[in-house]
Enzyme design. Structure first.
Site, PDB file in Angstrom:
ATOM      1  N   ASP A 131       0.859  -1.194   0.000  1.00  0.00           N
ATOM      2  CA  ASP A 131       0.000   0.000   0.000  1.00  0.00           C
ATOM      3  C   ASP A 131       0.891   1.238   0.000  1.00  0.00           C
ATOM      4  O   ASP A 131       2.034   1.185   0.451  1.00  0.00           O
ATOM      5  CB  ASP A 131      -0.859   0.050   1.276  1.00  0.00           C
ATOM      6  CG  ASP A 131      -2.043  -0.910   1.223  1.00  0.00           C
ATOM      7  OD1 ASP A 131      -2.315  -1.480   0.171  1.00  0.00           O
ATOM      8  OD2 ASP A 131      -2.696  -1.058   2.277  1.00  0.00           O
ATOM      9  N   ARG A 181      -1.227  -0.790  -8.632  1.00  0.00           N
ATOM     10  CA  ARG A 181      -2.621  -0.487  -8.287  1.00  0.00           C
ATOM     11  C   ARG A 181      -2.722   1.037  -8.260  1.00  0.00           C
ATOM     12  O   ARG A 181      -1.954   1.702  -7.561  1.00  0.00           O
ATOM     13  CB  ARG A 181      -2.972  -1.039  -6.915  1.00  0.00           C
ATOM     14  CG  ARG A 181      -4.336  -0.553  -6.430  1.00  0.00           C
ATOM     15  CD  ARG A 181      -4.520  -0.714  -4.932  1.00  0.00           C
ATOM     16  NE  ARG A 181      -4.667  -2.086  -4.514  1.00  0.00           N
ATOM     17  CZ  ARG A 181      -4.346  -2.521  -3.292  1.00  0.00           C
ATOM     18  NH1 ARG A 181      -3.833  -1.701  -2.410  1.00  0.00           N
ATOM     19  NH2 ARG A 181      -4.511  -3.779  -2.970  1.00  0.00           N
TER      20      ARG A 181
END
Ligand SMILES: Cc1cc2nc3c(=O)[nH]c(=O)nc-3n(C[C@H](O)[C@H](O)[C@H](O)COP(=O)(O)OP(=O)(O)OC[C@H]3O[C@@H](n4cnc5c(N)ncnc54)[C@H](O)[C@@H]3O)c2cc1C
Length: 303
Positions: A131, A181
């Site tokens: 992340d 992502r």
């Protein structure tokens, strides 16, 4: 309406944090966004989602860990979670935050912790997505990603469209065949590093999304923004990009209707499933990014 920065600042005040984390009435609201506190909860939710044709990425919540033992216990949790996912026949994808693995303690310690998780993932045919946290960590996160990605192609990263630097980062990541992502970005950032206006962020997202769809390596479009999703679909249809070349991703509990619709239309849809006791910062980011959530929450408090 309160800005994201103000909401996140208020939420970080110790009395507010205490009230929300100790107050039983808030549990129901938290459950909207968080699968539960244990790995069993995450596995149960993942099994349910997968039965509906959705893919999953589980995330053991936590960040800003400053204690070595705590960071090591996070690694142990992922080393339990990955084989458990594989044994249950579920997607073996996890999302990790580097400050949860000791980035604020020592770089090498964090790299070592991450490598243990990525190795374990490799053994069970799994994938680890790093992340992206606030902008003070962007460069260090990418440096660590590049250092390991050469040896571990089962490692991917997140890029936030709101940062000015993201276009260059995406070009470099495409160049080394990394899976990216793309999200809009969830932290309160100053205008010196990030687009301050929603419209600017949306147009940056669309620009970067097209780059990834054309040249990216298994890109993931993480957004609940229906108009961006419609544009992505129109773009892939026009370019003849097959649905297997990319995936959509959304957060657990947000736009479930759209998640299922996309699966029905033949697109890959992955749901980010967070669990664990350290849900507070994640929860406050979800409140801050949507005024309706905050109003709902305040009404609950006043009642
Ligand atoms: C899979 C995934 C992974 C992510 N990883 C990261 C990361 O690593 N780093 C990072 O900074 N951010 C991450 N994010 C969060 C992201 O940056 C945004 O903050 C978040 O997705 C909201 O932006 P949006 O693209 O959905 O668009 P928005 O314009 O914020 O929202 C579009 C629509 O989606 C719905 N919606 C959006 N948010 C909510 C909410 N909280 N509650 C209810 N409805 C909502 C509403 O209908 C809204 O109108 C991730 C998001 C996803 C989906």
């Amino acid at each position: 309406m309160l800005s994201r920065t103000v909401v996140l600042k208020i939420a970080s005040l110790p009395p507010v944090r205490h009230l929300i984390t100790r107050g039983r009435p808030f549990r129901k609201l938290v459950d909207r966004f968080v699968a539960g506190e244990s790995l069993q909860d995450a596995l149960r939710v993942a099994t349910h989602l997968q039965s509906k044709g959705l893919k999953v990425s589980i995330d053991y919540l936590g960040e800003s860990v400053r204690d070595r033992q705590m960071a090591e216990s996070v690694v142990e949790e992922y080393l339990r979670a990955l084989p458990a996912l594989a044994e249950a026949g579920l997607d073996t994808q996890v999302s990790v935050k580097l400050t949860q693995l000791g980035l604020d303690i020592e770089n090498d310690f964090c790299v070592h912790n991450l490598e243990r998780i990525v190795q374990c993932a490799q053994e069970v045919g799994g994938f680890v997505r790093i992340d992206m946290e606030s902008s003070e960590y962007t460069q260090r996160t990418l440096d660590i990603f590049y250092a390991l990605h050469e040896r571990y192609p089962n490692l991917g990263v997140v890029i936030q469209a709101y940062l000015y630097r993201s276009e260059e980062d995406i070009e470099r990541l495409i160049g080394c065949k990394a899976s990216v992502r793309l999200c809009k970005g969830a932290y309160a950032e100053p205008a010196t590093v990030a687009y301050p206006r929603r419209a600017q962020v949306n147009s940056a997202y669309r620009r970067l999304m097209r780059k990834l769809l054309v040249n990216g390596h298994s890109p993931a479009l993480a957004t609940h923004d229906e108009s961006i999703i419609r544009d992505a679909i129109a773009f892939v249809q026009e370019q003849g990009i097959p649905p297997q070349r990319f995936e959509f991703e959304m957060l657990y509990g947000i736009r479930r209707d759209l998640q299922e619709q996309l699966v029905e239309q033949g697109y890959q849809m992955r749901v980010y499933v967070p669990y664990g006791e350290a849900w507070y910062p994640y929860f406050t980011r979800r409140l801050a990014e949507r005024p309706a959530n905050l109003l709902f929450f305040l009404r609950h408090v006043l009642r």
